[in-house]
Design a protein around this motif. Structure first.
Motif, PDB file in Angstrom:
ATOM      1  N   PHE A 180      15.817-124.959 132.942  1.00 32.50           N
ATOM      2  CA  PHE A 180      16.473-124.295 131.697  1.00 32.50           C
ATOM      3  C   PHE A 180      15.482-123.560 130.877  1.00 32.50           C
ATOM      4  N   SER A 181      16.254-122.628 129.929  1.00 36.41           N
ATOM      5  CA  SER A 181      15.362-121.584 129.208  1.00 36.41           C
ATOM      6  C   SER A 181      14.363-122.435 128.224  1.00 36.41           C
ATOM      7  N   LEU A 182      13.585-121.689 127.678  1.00 36.37           N
ATOM      8  CA  LEU A 182      12.638-122.375 126.757  1.00 36.37           C
ATOM      9  C   LEU A 182      12.797-122.991 125.466  1.00 36.37           C
ATOM     10  N   ASP A 183      14.310-122.818 125.150  1.00 38.51           N
ATOM     11  CA  ASP A 183      14.830-123.682 124.181  1.00 38.51           C
ATOM     12  C   ASP A 183      14.925-125.093 124.500  1.00 38.51           C
ATOM     13  N   GLU A 184      14.760-125.291 125.712  1.00 36.44           N
ATOM     14  CA  GLU A 184      14.611-126.974 126.113  1.00 36.44           C
ATOM     15  C   GLU A 184      13.510-127.559 125.495  1.00 36.44           C
ATOM     16  N   ASP A 185      12.294-126.787 125.632  1.00 31.79           N
ATOM     17  CA  ASP A 185      11.153-127.283 124.879  1.00 31.79           C
ATOM     18  C   ASP A 185      11.502-127.898 123.392  1.00 31.79           C
ATOM     19  N   VAL A 186      12.195-127.066 122.832  1.00 31.13           N
ATOM     20  CA  VAL A 186      12.362-127.427 121.274  1.00 31.13           C
ATOM     21  C   VAL A 186      13.433-128.772 121.220  1.00 31.13           C
ATOM     22  N   GLU A 187      14.413-128.609 122.222  1.00 34.19           N
ATOM     23  CA  GLU A 187      15.508-129.630 122.239  1.00 34.19           C
ATOM     24  C   GLU A 187      14.756-131.191 122.389  1.00 34.19           C
ATOM     25  N   ARG A 188      13.751-131.038 123.066  1.00 35.53           N
ATOM     26  CA  ARG A 188      12.909-132.218 123.564  1.00 35.53           C
ATOM     27  C   ARG A 188      11.957-132.593 122.453  1.00 35.53           C
ATOM     28  N   TRP A 189      11.414-131.658 121.587  1.00 36.55           N
ATOM     29  CA  TRP A 189      10.216-131.673 120.742  1.00 36.55           C
ATOM     30  C   TRP A 189      11.038-132.367 119.477  1.00 36.55           C
ATOM     31  N   GLY A 190      11.069-133.802 119.098  1.00 36.90           N
ATOM     32  CA  GLY A 190      11.444-134.009 117.737  1.00 36.90           C
ATOM     33  C   GLY A 190      10.684-133.990 116.677  1.00 36.90           C
ATOM     34  N   PHE A 191      11.280-134.096 115.675  1.00 35.53           N
ATOM     35  CA  PHE A 191      10.493-134.634 114.409  1.00 35.53           C
ATOM     36  C   PHE A 191       9.915-136.044 114.321  1.00 35.53           C
ATOM     37  N   ARG A 192       8.834-136.027 113.819  1.00 34.29           N
ATOM     38  CA  ARG A 192       8.527-137.344 113.798  1.00 34.29           C
ATOM     39  C   ARG A 192       8.715-138.206 112.693  1.00 34.29           C
ATOM     40  N   PHE A 193       9.287-137.624 111.513  1.00 33.90           N
ATOM     41  CA  PHE A 193       9.680-137.962 110.534  1.00 33.90           C
ATOM     42  C   PHE A 193      10.561-136.638 109.809  1.00 33.90           C
ATOM     43  N   PRO A 194      11.402-137.064 108.787  1.00 28.87           N
ATOM     44  CA  PRO A 194      12.271-135.889 108.065  1.00 28.87           C
ATOM     45  C   PRO A 194      11.118-134.983 107.607  1.00 28.87           C
ATOM     46  N   GLU A 195      11.323-133.508 107.934  1.00 31.02           N
ATOM     47  CA  GLU A 195      10.419-132.524 107.213  1.00 31.02           C
ATOM     48  C   GLU A 195      11.229-131.962 106.251  1.00 31.02           C
ATOM     49  N   GLN A 196      10.467-131.135 105.321  1.00 32.95           N
ATOM     50  CA  GLN A 196      11.089-130.306 104.264  1.00 32.95           C
ATOM     51  C   GLN A 196      10.511-128.905 104.154  1.00 32.95           C
ATOM     52  N   SER A 197      11.180-127.926 104.285  1.00 37.11           N
ATOM     53  CA  SER A 197      10.894-126.598 104.442  1.00 37.11           C
ATOM     54  C   SER A 197      10.035-126.367 103.205  1.00 37.11           C
ATOM     55  N   PRO A 198       8.983-125.368 103.345  1.00 41.37           N
ATOM     56  CA  PRO A 198       8.007-125.073 102.455  1.00 41.37           C
ATOM     57  C   PRO A 198       9.176-124.350 101.329  1.00 41.37           C
ATOM     58  N   VAL A 199       8.580-124.335  99.844  1.00 39.51           N
ATOM     59  CA  VAL A 199       9.149-123.838  98.846  1.00 39.51           C
ATOM     60  C   VAL A 199       8.961-122.207  99.004  1.00 39.51           C
ATOM     61  N   GLY A 200       9.993-121.612  98.765  1.00 39.26           N
ATOM     62  CA  GLY A 200      10.013-120.329  99.208  1.00 39.26           C
ATOM     63  C   GLY A 200      10.180-119.615 100.738  1.00 39.26           C
ATOM     64  N   ALA A 201      10.312-120.653 101.530  1.00 39.05           N
ATOM     65  CA  ALA A 201      10.495-120.292 102.761  1.00 39.05           C
ATOM     66  C   ALA A 201      11.535-119.214 103.128  1.00 39.05           C
ATOM     67  N   SER A 202      11.388-118.431 104.398  1.00 41.17           N
ATOM     68  CA  SER A 202      12.656-117.629 104.634  1.00 41.17           C
ATOM     69  C   SER A 202      13.061-118.365 106.128  1.00 41.17           C
ATOM     70  N   ALA A 203      14.291-117.813 106.301  1.00 37.36           N
ATOM     71  CA  ALA A 203      14.913-118.441 107.708  1.00 37.36           C
ATOM     72  C   ALA A 203      14.222-118.265 108.816  1.00 37.36           C
ATOM     73  N   TYR A 204      13.657-116.921 108.964  1.00 29.32           N
ATOM     74  CA  TYR A 204      12.867-116.565 110.104  1.00 29.32           C
ATOM     75  C   TYR A 204      11.301-117.317 110.158  1.00 29.32           C
ATOM     76  N   GLY A 205      10.816-117.552 108.921  1.00 30.94           N
ATOM     77  CA  GLY A 205       9.644-118.120 108.664  1.00 30.94           C
ATOM     78  C   GLY A 205       9.729-119.657 109.264  1.00 30.94           C
ATOM     79  N   GLU A 206      11.005-120.156 108.909  1.00 25.45           N
ATOM     80  CA  GLU A 206      11.165-121.414 109.336  1.00 25.45           C
ATOM     81  C   GLU A 206      11.224-121.972 110.725  1.00 25.45           C
ATOM     82  N   ILE A 207      11.761-120.757 111.314  1.00 28.12           N
ATOM     83  CA  ILE A 207      12.063-120.779 112.901  1.00 28.12           C
ATOM     84  C   ILE A 207      10.707-120.759 113.505  1.00 28.12           C
ATOM     85  N   ARG A 208       9.798-119.708 112.989  1.00 22.91           N
ATOM     86  CA  ARG A 208       8.322-119.919 113.640  1.00 22.91           C
ATOM     87  C   ARG A 208       7.681-121.111 113.309  1.00 22.91           C
ATOM     88  N   ARG A 209       7.835-121.492 112.141  1.00 17.19           N
ATOM     89  CA  ARG A 209       7.111-122.735 111.719  1.00 17.19           C
ATOM     90  C   ARG A 209       7.402-124.016 112.673  1.00 17.19           C
TER      91      ARG A 209
END
Length: 370
Positions: free
Chosen positions: A135-164
């Motif tokens: 599978f393409s490498l988005d499979e890595d993200v599919e398998r990698w779950g959040f350990r607990f609910p996460e909040q985006s940083p204040v003032g974050a951008s959409a691309y910045g959140e994808i990177r983070r």
């Protein structure tokens, strides 16, 4: 679009030979190079959770009697460690150029066997045949779950959140936008990939991993063509241009929003003249729209007008095409089709590559409405 020279583009418009081999990686180390790959296919599409998947049989000629059949987590082809890079080599006369289809995560080994001979009373492996699913490498993200609910940083951008949240490279393909408020990403199965897909929608498209291993956002709107596909004598086109469906042709858009203080407000846009006027024989076909990005009346009015313009300006339909293989084409590319009875330009929504000289492509084409 995958990288290729201008000479390769010229060669792809004529007659050529092609061959596919694979490189194998463990982490960043390339442990096998130019291995034979048989009965292969790579399918990509914008409608699934993970963009691309593939399969094939790697055939390895043993040099020192070694076997490549993996055992559990051991072996360079074990799905617990292996990455594969399918590479298409195009040849025509004295010309030769290779194109990487991308790096993929191996997720399964459906079959594996060794061919052996007896030599001096010992059984030696002369070749290994290992079936691989990947599978393409988005499979890595599919398998990698959040350990607990996460909040985006204040003032974050959409691309910045994808990177983070992915820790992967990002190629900016559409204008970035600031997140309107702190977003909470759920800790659930596939939640990290769900978050990336939501960010892609906020950016006005679909988030996928391209052949360079970077996240990109494929815009919803069809732009100008970047390449030409060649139909050829054996090519086919299943064109449904004569089919008309008015369900998604809206002539009125009602937006429901909240301002920065949480107070609701509304915006309406409607067609007032012409064949699609709300007072005409077509009647009213209303779409409702909401967005967290809209916080003012002016933003709301502009948003619903944009949605209305997109609806009445065009209607999309999918065209199934079988055409000559073009290894530079990826999902999201806008292409023109050569050799068809009428001009055809569309966005590649799905592409199926295999050991055939032809590939199957789904093009999303816009029908203009007057």
């Amino acid at each position: 679009m995958r990288q290729g020279s201008s000479e390769l583009v010229k060669v792809l418009s004529g007659s050529f030979e092609r061959e596919l081999t694979v490189n194998v990686f463990t982490g960043t180390d390339r442990v096998l190079v130019d291995e034979r790959f048989e009965s292969w296919q790579v399918d990509s599409g914008l409608s699934g959770r993970v963009c691309s998947d593939g399969s094939g049989v790697l055939v390895h000629a043993s040099v020192g009697g070694e076997s490549l059949v993996p055992v559990g987590t051991r072996g360079v082809l074990s799905p617990f460690r292996a990455r594969v890079e399918p590479v298409v080599t195009v040849r025509a006369g004295g010309f030769s150029e290779s194109v990487s289809l991308g790096v993929f995560r191996v997720t399964g080994v459906p079959s594996a066997s060794d061919s052996t001979v007896l030599f001096d009373g010992r059984e030696l492996v002369v070749a290994s045949r290992v079936g691989l699913k990947f599978f393409s490498l988005d499979e890595d993200v599919e398998r990698w779950g959040f350990r607990f609910p996460e909040q985006s940083p204040v003032g974050a951008s959409a691309y910045g959140e994808i990177r983070r949240i992915t820790g992967m490279p990002v190629e900016v393909t559409v204008p970035d936008v600031a997140l309107p408020a702190v977003k909470v990403w759920e800790a659930k199965q596939g939640g990290r990939l769900d978050a990336v897909h939501e960010l892609g929608r906020i950016l006005g498209g679909t988030a996928v991993v391209n052949s360079r291993g970077a996240w990109v956002v494929v815009p919803d709107e069809v732009g100008d063509p970047v390449a030409t596909l060649r139909l050829g004598e054996l090519g086919t086109v299943l064109d449904v241009a004569d089919e008309i469906d008015t369900d998604t042709v809206y002539n009125e858009v009602v937006g429901s929003f909240e301002d920065a203080n949480g107070n609701p407000f509304y915006s309406v846009a409607a067609v007032s003249v012409g064949d699609l006027a709300v007072t005409g024989p077509y009647g009213r076909n209303t779409r409702y729209y909401a967005s967290d990005l809209v916080k003012t009346q002016a933003q709301g009015d502009a948003a619903v007008q944009s949605v209305l313009d997109l609806s009445i300006g065009s209607q999309v339909y999918d065209v199934q095409v079988q055409c000559h293989m073009h290894p530079l084409i990826e999902v999201g590319d806008v292409v023109a089709l050569e050799g068809w009875s009428r001009p055809l330009v569309g966005q590649v929504r799905a592409v199926k590559l295999s050991d055939s000289a032809y590939m199957n492509v789904t093009l999303r084409v816009h029908r203009e409405l007057s």
